[in-house]
Structures are given as C-alpha cells and as structure tokens.
Design an enzyme around this catalytic site. Structure first.
Site, short mmCIF file in Angstrom:
data_model
loop_
_atom_site.label_atom_id
_atom_site.label_comp_id
_atom_site.label_asym_id
_atom_site.label_seq_id
_atom_site.Cartn_x
_atom_site.Cartn_y
_atom_site.Cartn_z
CD GLN A 35 -18.91 -15.10 52.91
OE1 GLN A 35 -18.88 -16.30 52.71
NE2 GLN A 35 -18.37 -14.54 53.98
CB CYS A 36 -24.89 -14.36 47.29
SG CYS A 36 -26.06 -14.94 46.05
N GLY A 37 -23.21 -14.77 44.60
CA GLY A 37 -22.97 -14.23 43.27
C GLY A 37 -23.85 -13.01 42.97
#
Length: 168
Positions: A35-37
């Site tokens: 769930q990271c950029g």
C-alpha cells in the site's frame, strides 16, 4: 567476511529458506509493501526477474510494515495481492523489520555493508534495493525512488562479473 550465504529467512509460505541456495547468483534484495506509492515497482521487479533469471539472477522481496503501516496484511493477503495484482513469481519472504532492535539479520548486514546517503544506516522507506554480486557481497544500494528498470546496466554488469558502479 559474511556473505548472503550466511543468512536464512522464512518464506511467505512459512518454510525456512537457507540463502546458500542463491550462491553464485546476482541478487536484488528489496523491502516491499502493498500500500505504498512505490508499490507499482513490483511490476518492474518482476520484469527484471523474468528477463534475467535464466542468467542467474533473482529478486528477494521482504514485506515490511515499518513505514506508514503500508504492509498491514497477513502472509496470505500479501501473497494474494502480489500474485493477483502484479503476477509476482520471485521469492517473497515473511514480513520482517528492517530497522531498529528487531531488524532481520540480513538487513543489519546489508546496511553495514552499504550505508545510505551521508553514511546513514537506516532504511528510509519501502522499496530500498540492494544489489549483490555472484560472490554474495553487496555491490550497491539504491533508494526507493530508483526504478527497477534503472538497475538493468548494473545487473548486467554483475551477471557478467564486471564490477558494478555503486550508485546512491
């Protein structure tokens, strides 16, 4: 002198993996998060793995939830996400810590071998990458913003056993 052969870690499915199985391979170790950029880098990491695996290259993904709670899932949720969303086939390991007193031993070693900018030891964010040569030694460290495709020249050099140019 330690090398990757000195370590082991549980795979995402739970079985213990002795890293001596990666002897004589070029290895890219990455702390990953779902769930990271930077999560779309999974696609580039998988492309590197598929393009070079037959030449003795592998990617080792280590899920980590130390940065902004961006890897909250269970092992099965992580596996499902990586398979379904990015068709990841490279080895994924059980969730670990990369900083602090409970950091996995491989990350303690990696950080000591190749400190970050200005000699800092800590991993700054998800998708920090370490490139290891066939000799099991750390050749280079790359920050989160370095895209996997930018590593191709260094990977090819390492596969040919030519010295890789360390890059920040």
């Amino acid at each position: 002198m330690a090398s990757i052969d000195s370590f082991s870690a549980p795979a995402l499915a739970g079985e213990m993996v002795d890293f001596s199985r990666f002897r004589n391979q070029v290895v890219l170790i990455v702390n990953v998060a779902s769930q990271c950029g930077y999560t779309p880098q999974y696609e580039g990491l998988e492309a590197l793995y598929r393009d070079y695996k037959d030449r003795g290259f592998t990617v080792l993904g280590f899920p980590c939830d130390q940065f902004g709670h961006q890897e909250p899932g269970s092992a099965s949720e992580i596996q499902d996400f990586c398979s379904r969303t990015y068709n990841v086939t490279f080895p994924l390991f059980a969730k670990i810590e990369v900083n602090g007193p409970h950091a996995h031993a491989i990350y303690t070693w990696l950080k000591n071998e190749k400190p970050g900018v200005l000699g800092t030891q800590g991993i700054k964010w998800n998708f920090t990458k370490f490139l290891l040569g066939r000799d099991g030694q750390v050749r280079a460290r790359y920050g989160s913003s370095t895209k996997p495709e930018e590593l191709r020249p260094a990977i090819e050099q390492a596969l040919d056993d030519a010295p890789a140019d360390p890059q920040p």
